[in-house]
Design an enzyme around this catalytic site. Structure first.
Site, PDB file in Angstrom:
ATOM      1  N   LYS A 239      -4.289   1.302  15.762  1.00  0.00           N
ATOM      2  CA  LYS A 239      -5.085   1.893  14.690  1.00  0.00           C
ATOM      3  C   LYS A 239      -6.268   2.698  15.230  1.00  0.00           C
ATOM      4  O   LYS A 239      -6.660   3.714  14.630  1.00  0.00           O
ATOM      5  CB  LYS A 239      -5.560   0.797  13.733  1.00  0.00           C
TER       6      LYS A 239
ATOM      7  N   LEU B 209       0.817  -1.210   0.000  1.00  0.00           N
ATOM      8  CA  LEU B 209       0.000   0.000   0.000  1.00  0.00           C
ATOM      9  C   LEU B 209       0.853   1.263   0.000  1.00  0.00           C
ATOM     10  O   LEU B 209       0.556   2.225  -0.708  1.00  0.00           O
ATOM     11  CB  LEU B 209      -0.935   0.005   1.214  1.00  0.00           C
TER      12      LEU B 209
ATOM     13  N   ASN C  25       2.254   5.455   6.809  1.00  0.00           N
ATOM     14  CA  ASN C  25       1.822   4.114   6.426  1.00  0.00           C
ATOM     15  C   ASN C  25       2.624   3.000   7.096  1.00  0.00           C
ATOM     16  O   ASN C  25       2.171   1.859   7.146  1.00  0.00           O
ATOM     17  CB  ASN C  25       1.943   3.974   4.903  1.00  0.00           C
TER      18      ASN C  25
ATOM     19  N   TYR D 169      -2.294  -4.188  17.377  1.00  0.00           N
ATOM     20  CA  TYR D 169      -2.588  -3.521  16.108  1.00  0.00           C
ATOM     21  C   TYR D 169      -3.913  -2.752  16.177  1.00  0.00           C
ATOM     22  O   TYR D 169      -4.001  -1.599  15.746  1.00  0.00           O
ATOM     23  CB  TYR D 169      -2.631  -4.573  15.003  1.00  0.00           C
TER      24      TYR D 169
ATOM     25  N   THR E 237      -3.175  -7.589   0.351  1.00  0.00           N
ATOM     26  CA  THR E 237      -1.820  -7.367   0.858  1.00  0.00           C
ATOM     27  C   THR E 237      -1.340  -8.645   1.526  1.00  0.00           C
ATOM     28  O   THR E 237      -2.062  -9.636   1.608  1.00  0.00           O
ATOM     29  CB  THR E 237      -1.804  -6.220   1.889  1.00  0.00           C
TER      30      THR E 237
ATOM     31  N   ASP F  17      11.685   3.095   3.922  1.00  0.00           N
ATOM     32  CA  ASP F  17      11.594   1.670   4.241  1.00  0.00           C
ATOM     33  C   ASP F  17      12.770   1.330   5.141  1.00  0.00           C
ATOM     34  O   ASP F  17      13.717   2.119   5.270  1.00  0.00           O
ATOM     35  CB  ASP F  17      11.619   0.818   2.967  1.00  0.00           C
TER      36      ASP F  17
END
Length: 305
Positions: A162, A20, A92, A158, A192, A39
């Protein structure tokens, strides 16, 4: 609707070496923005830059794991050193350490919270400082998840991160509004590395990789598609066409775009003088507890065989 033109704008996209994040970086570059790709793998980051430049875009790589203040400042400084400014931040970067509550370790929890929640905070803070100094507004685009909106089995760390990111968007939209900086959370749903582990999706993702299109029941019914389908939302939110859109959580995937509601009271009851445990026990089932809210991400509605 005016054409989306980000010429002269500069973006940082964390975790944009693949998936993504790479799709977001490509979409921003395709609409004219210069992009700092991020990255933790130098080879992956450089390959991402190469793919953007070969497509006619402008990009550089900054290899650093997000989470610390130092990493955030490196990313912002790289944008300013290379391109002279910063207008867009897309947070992201993320990792998974999925386990049920009683098996999750401190290390599992801390790693995910550091990357997702603290990484979003530190990068957004550094970007906000720079954008306020520039005095020309900007866009913070925070990447959320359906797990953060509804919870998800095995994702304590997670889901919490989020959910916090969606709360960031609401809070920062108020704090940064006077500076002309919009802040929104996006809630992407796409094929993904994570979603391909869902048994209901796996055969369709495999077929897609072999050249078959995803069926309508996924693209429309589930709002599930490719990373590129989700990427369209990012240039839009970074553009002048979305100057009035802030503090929102917006879902996108496949052929679907949707606005998520904010948490809010949906029913209420009152007792003169206040409540006791006994009066709550009597009244709750037929008043505010008459229709309790569901939890979890709904299972895909597969077509009947």
């Amino acid at each position: 609707m005016p054409s989306i033109d980000l010429t002269g704008k500069v973006a940082v996209v964390t975790g944009s070496g693949r998936g993504l994040g790479l799709a977001y970086a490509h979409a921003l570059a395709a609409h004219g923005a210069s992009v700092v790709v991020n990255d933790i793998d130098e080879t992956v980051a450089e390959q991402a830059v190469k793919s953007i430049t070969e497509a006619g875009g402008t990009a550089v790589a900054e290899v650093v794991p997000v989470g610390t203040t130092e990493a955030a400042e490196r990313l912002v400084n790289r944008a300013v050193e290379e391109f002279g400014r910063l207008d867009i931040l897309v947070t992201n970067a993320g990792i998974l350490r999925d386990k049920v509550l009683w098996k999750m370790t401190d290390e599992d929890f801390d790693a995910v919270i550091t990357t997702h929640l603290k990484g979003t905070f530190t990068c957004a803070r550094a970007a906000a400082v720079r954008m306020r100094e520039q005095g020309e507004g900007g866009s913070l685009i925070l990447v959320g998840s359906p797990a953060g909106q509804r919870g998800n089995f095995g994702q304590t760390n997670y889901s919490a991160a989020k959910a916090g990111i969606a709360a960031f968007a609401r809070t920062w939209s108020m704090e940064l509004g006077r500076a002309g900086i919009t802040v929104n959370a996006i809630v992407p749903v796409a094929a993904t590395a994570m979603t391909e582990t869902i048994p209901a999706f796996a055969p369709y993702i495999e077929a897609m990789r072999n050249g078959d299109p995803l069926p309508d029941f996924l693209r429309k019914g589930e709002g599930f598609g490719t990373p590129e389908d989700c990427a369209a939302l990012v240039p839009f939110l970074a553009s002048g066409a979305a100057r009035s859109v802030t503090g929102q959580a917006i879902g996108i995937g496949g052929d679907k775009v949707a606005l998520w509601s904010h948490p809010q009271e949906i029913s209420a009851a009152y007792a003169d003088g206040g409540w006791t445990p006994d009066t709550l026990a009597d009244a709750f089932p037929t008043s505010v507890g008459a229709e309790l809210q569901s939890v979890g991400i709904p299972a895909p509605k597969l077509p009947e065989a």
